[in-house]
Design a protein around this motif. Structure first.
Motif, PDB file in Angstrom:
ATOM      1  N   UNK A  83       0.828  -1.210   0.000  1.00 55.16           N
ATOM      2  CA  UNK A  83       0.000   0.000   0.000  1.00 55.16           C
ATOM      3  C   UNK A  83       0.862   1.260   0.000  1.00 55.16           C
ATOM      4  N   UNK A  84       1.930   1.248   0.783  1.00 56.00           N
ATOM      5  CA  UNK A  84       2.833   2.399   0.774  1.00 56.00           C
ATOM      6  C   UNK A  84       3.510   2.544  -0.586  1.00 56.00           C
ATOM      7  N   UNK A  85       3.922   1.414  -1.157  1.00 56.32           N
ATOM      8  CA  UNK A  85       4.555   1.443  -2.473  1.00 56.32           C
ATOM      9  C   UNK A  85       3.595   2.016  -3.514  1.00 56.32           C
ATOM     10  N   UNK A  86       2.327   1.596  -3.457  1.00 59.24           N
ATOM     11  CA  UNK A  86       1.323   2.095  -4.401  1.00 59.24           C
ATOM     12  C   UNK A  86       1.082   3.593  -4.215  1.00 59.24           C
ATOM     13  N   UNK A  87       1.108   4.044  -2.958  1.00 59.72           N
ATOM     14  CA  UNK A  87       0.945   5.474  -2.685  1.00 59.72           C
ATOM     15  C   UNK A  87       2.037   6.275  -3.377  1.00 59.72           C
ATOM     16  N   UNK A  88       3.288   5.843  -3.224  1.00 66.82           N
ATOM     17  CA  UNK A  88       4.395   6.558  -3.859  1.00 66.82           C
ATOM     18  C   UNK A  88       4.271   6.509  -5.380  1.00 66.82           C
ATOM     19  N   UNK A  89       3.832   5.379  -5.912  1.00 70.09           N
ATOM     20  CA  UNK A  89       3.662   5.244  -7.361  1.00 70.09           C
ATOM     21  C   UNK A  89       2.609   6.209  -7.877  1.00 70.09           C
ATOM     22  N   UNK A  90       1.519   6.342  -7.152  1.00 72.58           N
ATOM     23  CA  UNK A  90       0.453   7.280  -7.534  1.00 72.58           C
ATOM     24  C   UNK A  90       0.946   8.726  -7.545  1.00 72.58           C
ATOM     25  N   UNK A  91       2.007   8.976  -6.778  1.00 67.30           N
ATOM     26  CA  UNK A  91       2.555  10.323  -6.702  1.00 67.30           C
ATOM     27  C   UNK A  91       3.803  10.511  -7.553  1.00 67.30           C
ATOM     28  N   UNK A  92       4.017   9.589  -8.502  1.00 68.96           N
ATOM     29  CA  UNK A  92       5.040   9.806  -9.517  1.00 68.96           C
ATOM     30  C   UNK A  92       6.295   8.956  -9.405  1.00 68.96           C
ATOM     31  N   UNK A  93       6.380   8.078  -8.412  1.00 72.23           N
ATOM     32  CA  UNK A  93       7.573   7.258  -8.230  1.00 72.23           C
ATOM     33  C   UNK A  93       7.507   6.030  -9.135  1.00 72.23           C
ATOM     34  N   UNK A  94       8.560   5.810  -9.924  1.00 72.28           N
ATOM     35  CA  UNK A  94       8.628   4.664 -10.833  1.00 72.28           C
ATOM     36  C   UNK A  94       9.183   3.422 -10.127  1.00 72.28           C
ATOM     37  N   UNK A  95      10.097   3.638  -9.188  1.00 69.67           N
ATOM     38  CA  UNK A  95      10.732   2.512  -8.496  1.00 69.67           C
ATOM     39  C   UNK A  95      10.868   2.825  -7.013  1.00 69.67           C
ATOM     40  N   UNK A  96      10.590   1.824  -6.182  1.00 67.53           N
ATOM     41  CA  UNK A  96      10.759   1.947  -4.738  1.00 67.53           C
ATOM     42  C   UNK A  96      11.928   1.064  -4.304  1.00 67.53           C
ATOM     43  N   UNK A  97      12.893   1.685  -3.636  1.00 69.10           N
ATOM     44  CA  UNK A  97      14.004   0.934  -3.045  1.00 69.10           C
ATOM     45  C   UNK A  97      13.561   0.551  -1.641  1.00 69.10           C
ATOM     46  N   UNK A  98      13.389  -0.730  -1.420  1.00 69.67           N
ATOM     47  CA  UNK A  98      12.721  -1.204  -0.224  1.00 69.67           C
ATOM     48  C   UNK A  98      13.537  -0.975   1.047  1.00 69.67           C
ATOM     49  N   UNK A  99      12.814  -0.885   2.165  1.00 69.54           N
ATOM     50  CA  UNK A  99      13.463  -0.868   3.472  1.00 69.54           C
ATOM     51  C   UNK A  99      14.304  -2.129   3.612  1.00 69.54           C
ATOM     52  N   UNK A 100      15.435  -2.024   4.274  1.00 76.92           N
ATOM     53  CA  UNK A 100      16.330  -3.167   4.399  1.00 76.92           C
ATOM     54  C   UNK A 100      15.837  -4.202   5.412  1.00 76.92           C
ATOM     55  N   UNK A 101      14.731  -3.899   6.077  1.00 73.44           N
ATOM     56  CA  UNK A 101      14.239  -4.783   7.134  1.00 73.44           C
ATOM     57  C   UNK A 101      13.245  -5.822   6.630  1.00 73.44           C
ATOM     58  N   UNK A 102      13.112  -6.004   5.316  1.00 75.09           N
ATOM     59  CA  UNK A 102      12.137  -6.932   4.758  1.00 75.09           C
ATOM     60  C   UNK A 102      12.726  -8.308   4.485  1.00 75.09           C
ATOM     61  N   UNK A 103      11.884  -9.321   4.630  1.00 75.80           N
ATOM     62  CA  UNK A 103      12.267 -10.705   4.341  1.00 75.80           C
ATOM     63  C   UNK A 103      11.890 -11.062   2.907  1.00 75.80           C
ATOM     64  N   UNK A 104      12.401 -12.195   2.430  1.00 79.70           N
ATOM     65  CA  UNK A 104      12.006 -12.693   1.114  1.00 79.70           C
ATOM     66  C   UNK A 104      10.492 -12.844   1.030  1.00 79.70           C
TER      67      UNK A 104
END
Length: 411
Positions: free
Chosen positions: A129-150
């Motif tokens: 949902x956060x990634x989609x929010x940034x995309x709606x506001x013009x972001x093409x790519x999200x560099x993920x937080x380093x705290x995520x698992x596979x």
């Protein structure tokens, strides 16, 4: 993200703190390189790039079908925005492929200029949902937080728009602070890590002192040097190339804009070979042990897998400041091909001498070495060794070495 996008070979993204490192990243197989100009990046103490150097880098990359991303990922004050907007207009003229940002206030400027926008890992994006929010506001790519698992990355990739890309770090230094948003450096030294001036206090040695006994230092662990309680292990995911390539990530990122040309060349070379081997034969893929062993030679800390398999807790910290055993010593970079006398021009990076075995790290050849039998200074005067930092010397070699090839020797 649709199945077609999931099946694409991910981009290998390399760091560059100067033009020499940039060229090494390109030569050794990076699909894209990220770098900063002299202003507004988060590595203020890297050499970084002038606008003309960025133009040169972009031209080199585009000629070879590669991409360049510019980091403008600090947090900025109101009074900085006029200069920042002028700087971004200069970046637009370089024809760089994207700009990496953290501060949301930069996004409208980039949209107006028509520059592709990537959101920094410091944006702490951890869900679809956060990634989609940034995309709606013009972001093409999200560099993920380093705290995520596979598992979390795969879930995100399955639930984001088809036109949104995900990127994650796969190798390099880890920060004790959440998504790298640290206040320690600012508190201890007045140098803000969120403005590119981190003094790396997480790597320092610490002791405990009770207020009533200021002269009595208590070590936190049984180590005569003190303890390194905040010192994170470096990230290394070379053992998990299939998992990375099938995770839905579109870009696999190497950390290290403060690192040497040797680090950039050796790490990019290792991941390039591993990724290409996987896509050449997925069913029979196996990591060449030599590739992993080679990564230890460019390391400064112990390695771990970060959060890819869940929170590592204490296993993610190197409280004793240990290092893997190294085999090689970085001794030179080739600057010019052989001249009419057969001498190759080299810039010295560590002492080496006549009679020593020199090993070659090159994108053009594998597993080559030779005994150094002839060496002169830049004027052609014979010399037995190269002891002076960055001295330009000439050597004889049995191979057609190219500019950018790395020379090293056994320790």
């Amino acid at each position: 993200m649709n199945s077609k996008q999931m099946s694409l070979k991910p981009e290998l993204l390399a760091p560059a703190g100067n033009l020499e490192c940039f060229k090494a990243a390109i030569d050794f197989g990076a699909d894209a390189v990220y770098l900063a100009g002299k202003k507004f990046g988060l590595r203020a103490f890297a050499e970084n790039f002038t606008i003309d150097e960025i133009k040169e880098a972009v031209a080199i990359a585009h000629e070879k079908g590669r991409r360049v991303y510019i980091t403008v990922n600090g947090l900025y004050r109101d009074e900085e925005y006029d200069e920042l907007e002028s700087y971004l207009k200069e970046i637009k003229e370089t024809k760089a492929d994207a700009v990496i940002v953290t501060d949301p206030g930069v996004i409208p400027i980039l949209k107006k200029l028509g520059i592709e926008i990537h959101l920094s890992t410091q944006g702490s994006t951890m869900n679809a949902r956060s990634a989609a929010f940034w995309h709606e506001n013009g972001v093409k790519r999200v560099i993920l937080a380093r705290e995520l698992s596979f598992e979390e990355i795969k879930k995100m990739a399955a639930n984001i728009p088809e036109t949104l890309e995900l990127e994650a770090f796969i190798h390099g230094a880890m920060c004790i602070a959440y998504s790298g948003r640290c206040l320690l450096s600012s508190v201890f030294t007045g140098r803000s890590g969120n403005r590119g001036e981190c003094a790396q206090p997480c790597r320092w040695e610490y002791q405990i002192k009770e207020a009533g006994y200021p002269d009595d230092a208590l070590t936190m662990m049984e180590d005569e040097r003190g303890t390194y309680v905040m010192n994170s292990k470096d990230l290394m995911m070379i053992d998990y190339i299939p998992e990375l390539c099938e995770s839905g990530l579109r870009s696999l990122k190497i950390e290290g804009r403060m690192k040497s040309v040797y680090y950039v060349a050796s790490v990019v070379d290792a991941y390039r070979k591993a990724i290409d081997r996987y896509y050449a034969d997925k069913e029979n893929y196996a990591l060449d042990p030599e590739i992993k062993t080679g990564l230890y030679d460019s390391s400064t800390r112990m390695f771990g897998t970060g959060f890819y398999f869940g929170n590592p807790r204490s296993a993610g910290q190197d409280i004793h400041m240990q290092m893997h055993a190294r085999r090689y010593f970085f001794c030179g970079v080739v600057k010019k091909e052989a001249d009419e006398e057969g001498y190759i021009t080299v810039e010295q990076r560590g002492k080496f001498s006549i009679g020593e075995e020199i090993l070659v790290l090159s994108p053009n050849m594998e597993n080559r070495s030779f005994i150094l039998e002839a060496m002169t200074d830049e004027e052609g005067n014979p010399q037995a060794s190269a002891p002076h930092p960055k001295q330009i010397i000439r050597i004889k070699a049995p191979y057609a070495l190219k500019p950018g090839d790395i020379l090293r020797k056994y320790l």
